[in-house]
Design a protein around this motif. Sequence first.
Motif, PDB file in Angstrom:
ATOM      1  N   VAL A 234      -7.023  19.928  91.614  1.00 43.43           N
ATOM      2  CA  VAL A 234      -6.110  19.302  90.651  1.00 43.43           C
ATOM      3  C   VAL A 234      -4.750  19.071  91.315  1.00 43.43           C
ATOM      4  O   VAL A 234      -4.139  20.001  91.850  1.00 43.43           O
ATOM      5  CB  VAL A 234      -5.960  20.173  89.395  1.00 43.43           C
ATOM      6  N   THR A 235      -4.290  17.833  91.243  1.00 46.22           N
ATOM      7  CA  THR A 235      -3.065  17.446  91.948  1.00 46.22           C
ATOM      8  C   THR A 235      -2.061  16.812  90.977  1.00 46.22           C
ATOM      9  O   THR A 235      -2.273  16.797  89.772  1.00 46.22           O
ATOM     10  CB  THR A 235      -3.390  16.471  93.091  1.00 46.22           C
ATOM     11  N   ASN A 248       3.940  23.203  91.470  1.00 51.71           N
ATOM     12  CA  ASN A 248       3.538  24.269  92.391  1.00 51.71           C
ATOM     13  C   ASN A 248       3.221  23.677  93.761  1.00 51.71           C
ATOM     14  O   ASN A 248       3.069  22.472  93.908  1.00 51.71           O
ATOM     15  CB  ASN A 248       2.318  25.020  91.846  1.00 51.71           C
ATOM     16  N   LEU A 249       3.137  24.551  94.750  1.00 48.64           N
ATOM     17  CA  LEU A 249       2.871  24.125  96.129  1.00 48.64           C
ATOM     18  C   LEU A 249       1.403  24.287  96.515  1.00 48.64           C
ATOM     19  O   LEU A 249       1.055  24.229  97.691  1.00 48.64           O
ATOM     20  CB  LEU A 249       3.745  24.935  97.093  1.00 48.64           C
ATOM     21  N   ASN A 250       0.539  24.471  95.543  1.00 49.54           N
ATOM     22  CA  ASN A 250      -0.879  24.689  95.835  1.00 49.54           C
ATOM     23  C   ASN A 250      -1.533  23.426  96.411  1.00 49.54           C
ATOM     24  O   ASN A 250      -1.138  22.312  96.096  1.00 49.54           O
ATOM     25  CB  ASN A 250      -1.632  25.095  94.564  1.00 49.54           C
ATOM     26  N   GLY A 251      -2.543  23.642  97.238  1.00 51.38           N
ATOM     27  CA  GLY A 251      -3.359  22.552  97.751  1.00 51.38           C
ATOM     28  C   GLY A 251      -2.578  21.502  98.520  1.00 51.38           C
ATOM     29  O   GLY A 251      -1.659  21.812  99.283  1.00 51.38           O
ATOM     30  N   PRO A 252      -2.899  20.205  98.297  1.00 50.27           N
ATOM     31  CA  PRO A 252      -2.252  19.123  99.053  1.00 50.27           C
ATOM     32  C   PRO A 252      -0.745  19.038  98.856  1.00 50.27           C
ATOM     33  O   PRO A 252      -0.044  18.479  99.706  1.00 50.27           O
ATOM     34  CB  PRO A 252      -2.947  17.870  98.518  1.00 50.27           C
ATOM     35  N   VAL A 277      -9.860  15.186  95.222  1.00 48.75           N
ATOM     36  CA  VAL A 277      -8.664  15.498  94.441  1.00 48.75           C
ATOM     37  C   VAL A 277      -8.707  14.740  93.119  1.00 48.75           C
ATOM     38  O   VAL A 277      -9.336  13.679  93.014  1.00 48.75           O
ATOM     39  CB  VAL A 277      -7.368  15.160  95.210  1.00 48.75           C
ATOM     40  N   ILE A 278      -8.039  15.307  92.111  1.00 45.29           N
ATOM     41  CA  ILE A 278      -8.049  14.688  90.787  1.00 45.29           C
ATOM     42  C   ILE A 278      -6.659  14.850  90.152  1.00 45.29           C
ATOM     43  O   ILE A 278      -6.147  15.962  90.047  1.00 45.29           O
ATOM     44  CB  ILE A 278      -9.151  15.328  89.895  1.00 45.29           C
TER      45      ILE A 278
END
Length: 519
Positions: A234-235, A248-252, A277-278
Amino acid sequence: MVNSDIVGFYRDRSVFITGATGFMGKVLVEKLLRCCPGVKTLYLLMRPKAGNDIRTRLEELISTKVFDNLRRDSPELLNKLVPIAGDMSLPSLGVSTSDIKMLSDNVSIVFHSAATVKFDEALKSAVEMNLKGTMRLIELVRKMDRLEALVHVSTAYANCDKDEIAEMIYPPPADPHKLMECVDWMDEELLKGITKKLIGKRPNTYTYTKALAEHLLMEECGGIPLAIVRPTIVTAAMKEPIPGWVDNLNGPTGLIAGAGKGLLRTLWCHTTMVADVIPVEFPINLMIAVAWHTATYKPNNIVVYNCASGYHNPLTWGEIERQGRVALLKYPMSDVLWYPSGSFKSNLTLHKIDVVLYHYLPAYFLDFLARMSGNPAMLVRLYDKAHRAMSCLNYFTTHEWRFISENPIQLLEKMSPEDRRVFYFDVRTIDWPSYIETYALGTRRFILKDDPSTLPAARRHMTRMFWIQQMSRVAVLLLFWRAVVSRSETARRVWNLAFTMLVSMMRRLSAGAGIGIAK
């Protein structure tokens, strides 16, 4: 909204939400209030913490950027939010008897999105939140006389030990009840020692406990109208609630911020693989529609919805790298430390070499200069933290899955044109280059707090950093060549010959230009 079955469905109904203060939870609450203004009440499970009671936490929630439009245009809708004091790790979710009675008498729809999403979470903590917390929620939901739908938010990676993930609940990797019993009596250190063996092919305790939670729901929810939504990565928002919004700084997001600042120069990643990614509003809109469908059509079985983009509209990590670089150069971050020119590496050895050359060597050198000038040394510690975070992502950037995602498309076909417009989740409509640009701008604005007015100064600084990078490369090449020339007679001759030829060529060019002008 005219001709909206979903908006009509939520009118005069009350909703209970866990995880309302999380990234997805905030978007869910805002969307329900803004697009379903007839909803009666949104009960939000909130844990008092850091000396703040639930009223204070509610005020903090609605003061976030996500609710700007509601605060400005429809502040009265915020009165529909009712905080419920509780804690997923406590018996009965820590909810008081009077609040349980209130929820039992009023709630029709439950969205369960509370979870610990830390990939490196200790097994005991992951079981407590993701497994036992789900069991406690089931016990509460059983008391709700008016319940019409329970929507559980899982993850598409719950079954990442398989190459292809269908929209079904798979056999569990262990007995969830026995695991919960073991966690109760087993020593923390002993649990830590056997965690790797327990999770098997899964990369972390998050995906492991999420898989167990799905099976637990299947076992325990007989008679409960249940549906499961499984998002992938989730982006940031594509359009709603604010284009590019992320908290937040999670993932990409961490990759974009690190690369944009010039700190992240390399990432171990297979560029030809699909990055599933979504944008955050897609699973949120799907959840809202799924609750409507579950309550209205009353399926006989538990319907699972894989909310994934790769099945219908694939995007590779290589495309993220290319489009991301374009966006970061077009909309540079303020005060970048170095020109963003790193790259993804499929080869682990090359990646490790680049980590030493482009991360740690400059970091140690700059930290040394900082200490010499009496300033705190931070870069090495920053890179240590960044690499720990990236190591949690490595599994997902070097593996690929095929997430079957047919149920969301079938659900779209049952929705009215107005509902498909308002509660959009058709991933086939995503324009990835445009979205990645929005994502980069959102990271710049919401994570790094760069005001749009700083863009001209940021672009001038980026130009300076480009020329500094070029001069640095020339300096390194000259130093290397000087070292070679000083130790080799042959190299010295080659240098002299090349220099003589270069001078001769320049003279000829000058002479030719002079003749042309004379004519």
